[in-house]
Design an enzyme around this catalytic site. Structure first.
Site, PDB file in Angstrom:
ATOM      1  N   MET A 255      27.910 -46.331 -11.308  1.00  0.00           N
ATOM      2  CA  MET A 255      27.024 -45.362 -11.956  1.00  0.00           C
ATOM      3  C   MET A 255      27.746 -44.027 -12.129  1.00  0.00           C
ATOM      4  O   MET A 255      27.605 -43.368 -13.159  1.00  0.00           O
ATOM      5  CB  MET A 255      25.750 -45.158 -11.141  1.00  0.00           C
ATOM      6  CG  MET A 255      24.995 -46.432 -10.783  1.00  0.00           C
ATOM      7  SD  MET A 255      24.479 -47.438 -12.188  1.00  0.00           S
ATOM      8  CE  MET A 255      25.711 -48.740 -12.153  1.00  0.00           C
ATOM      9  N   ASP A 256      28.510 -43.635 -11.121  1.00  0.00           N
ATOM     10  CA  ASP A 256      29.326 -42.426 -11.249  1.00  0.00           C
ATOM     11  C   ASP A 256      30.348 -42.569 -12.369  1.00  0.00           C
ATOM     12  O   ASP A 256      30.574 -41.643 -13.152  1.00  0.00           O
ATOM     13  CB  ASP A 256      30.057 -42.155  -9.932  1.00  0.00           C
ATOM     14  CG  ASP A 256      29.216 -41.395  -8.930  1.00  0.00           C
ATOM     15  OD1 ASP A 256      28.013 -41.213  -9.176  1.00  0.00           O
ATOM     16  OD2 ASP A 256      29.761 -40.989  -7.885  1.00  0.00           O
ATOM     17  N   ILE A 257      30.976 -43.719 -12.433  1.00  0.00           N
ATOM     18  CA  ILE A 257      32.013 -43.937 -13.438  1.00  0.00           C
ATOM     19  C   ILE A 257      31.429 -43.951 -14.845  1.00  0.00           C
ATOM     20  O   ILE A 257      31.980 -43.352 -15.782  1.00  0.00           O
ATOM     21  CB  ILE A 257      32.766 -45.249 -13.133  1.00  0.00           C
ATOM     22  CG1 ILE A 257      33.547 -45.108 -11.814  1.00  0.00           C
ATOM     23  CG2 ILE A 257      33.712 -45.625 -14.265  1.00  0.00           C
ATOM     24  CD1 ILE A 257      34.081 -46.408 -11.269  1.00  0.00           C
TER      25      ILE A 257
ATOM     26  N   ALA B 243      30.610 -40.420 -15.767  1.00  0.00           N
ATOM     27  CA  ALA B 243      31.829 -39.691 -16.120  1.00  0.00           C
ATOM     28  C   ALA B 243      32.250 -39.998 -17.547  1.00  0.00           C
ATOM     29  O   ALA B 243      32.633 -39.099 -18.305  1.00  0.00           O
ATOM     30  CB  ALA B 243      32.952 -40.048 -15.147  1.00  0.00           C
TER      31      ALA B 243
END
Length: 374
Positions: free
Chosen positions: A170-172, A175
């Site tokens: 989810m972070d990736i 980003a």
């Protein structure tokens, strides 16, 4: 070779953990000067404390921190102190991009929100990551968003419980969304001369990535369920099979011609011509039978020899690799960042711009480092 495309750009990173910092490293890899502004009150990015069992307690650049902090200079500031806030403001006047990851309302309290900073620099592009958008004050955590966006529900074997993915996807995804927004804003600034606020939330980035699983529900009215490695629309696709040697491979057969070639290679040509399996639609209806027969056939072959035959006949297949095996591949080696005396890093930029020079990056900085001399 021309100079790196972002050579004269200054990026201020007011972000921590993975999503924001990976955007900062992205710009560093394109040649920008990236200042990682770390919270002096908490001794910097929290991932400096996220150490593996094998890493020493005093290490300031553990493996997790190294995942997204190459090519930066650390600058420790306590933004609640007027003198240090003013120091940031002087940098903002020169900056092209600010990357922030504050809970809604926190940037305003610290006086580092877009509305405040753009008054200092009307050309400033401000990328802001939140968990759930500007009106929801909850903090965003990857594991929680994996659950709330449906990824954990879909991940795992049938009959098992929800399963978190082993990377902070989810972070990736967030980003990547922020990178796209910032690049569009930079293009817009070239046309208008004005900066822009770019906002992205972890939850919406995750929902946008549900792709065909979302439209299975929205368009076809079918609620996606946990299927392990199986694909709801294609058979065999994503299926894992164990070979005679005990090693595993995955098949990704996308059309009927590939399936017939697969059957011929496995010595089961008649299977490829069987009306029950001849078309992908039929194979989806008889998924269990197809997989059972393929498991028996693949188990008669050594993996490397079988993969060579499949690849020679353009049947999509690959070995199931461990992480050490991944980095034995030449393509993976090209993704490494190298610096004398430092462990390798991993690139954020996987594309190549023709004629553009890739700058040599410094390793992830120790806390505050030379930044306090700026």
């Amino acid at each position: 070779m021309t100079q790196p495309i972002c050579k004269d750009m200054l990026v201020l990173e007011l972000a921590s953990v993975l999503a924001g910092p990976s955007v900062g490293q992205f710009f560093a890899e394109l040649g920008a000067q990236v200042l990682k502004v770390e919270n002096a009150a908490t001794h910097g990015d929290v991932t400096r404390s996220w150490k593996l069992k094998s890493e020493p307690a005093e290490l300031e650049t553990p493996a997790y921190f190294c995942a997204a902090n190459w090519g930066k200079t650390s600058l420790a500031l306590n933004l609640t102190e007027p003198e240090q806030l003013q120091r940031l403001y002087e940098l903002v006047k020169q900056a092209d991009v600010v990357i922030a990851s504050y809970k809604p309302g926190d940037a305003e309290k610290l006086q580092v929100d877009y509305s405040t900073l753009q008054q200092l620099n009307p050309r400033l592009i401000y990328g802001h990551i939140t968990g759930y958008g500007p009106t929801d004050a909850r903090a965003g955590y990857d594991a929680v968003v994996q659950a709330e966006s449906g990824f954990m529900h879909l991940n795992g074997e049938p009959g098992s419980g929800p399963l978190k993915m082993p990377v902070a996807l989810m972070d990736i995804l967030t980003a990547h969304q922020l990178k796209e927004g910032l690049l569009v804003a930079l293009l817009q600034r070239e046309r208008t001369g004005k900066g822009q606020l770019v906002e992205v939330s972890l939850l919406q980035a995750a929902v946008s990535a549900l792709a065909n699983q979302a439209t299975a529900y929205l368009v076809a009215g079918q609620e996606p369920q946990r299927m392990g490695s199986e694909h709801p629309n294609i058979v065999p696709y994503g299926s894992v099979y164990t070979c005679k040697c005990g090693k595993q491979l995955v098949l990704a057969v996308g059309d009927d011609r590939q399936f017939r070639r697969l059957c011929a290679i496995l010595g089961a040509k008649s299977m490829g011509d069987d009306p029950k399996y001849k078309t992908n639609y039929a194979r989806v209806q008889h998924r269990q039978e197809v997989n059972q027969q393929l498991r028996q056939l693949v188990a008669q072959h050594e993996r490397e020899a079988l993969l060579r035959q499949l690849q020679a006949q353009h049947v999509p297949a690959g070995a199931v690799h461990t992480i050490p095996e991944v980095f034995e591949q030449p393509q993976a080696q090209q993704m490494l960042l190298q610096h004398k005396g430092a462990k390798p890093g991993l690139r954020q930029v996987a594309f190549r711009l023709q004629g553009q020079e890739a700058p040599a990056l410094t390793p992830p900085p120790a806390y505050a480092g030379a930044g306090n001399n700026l």
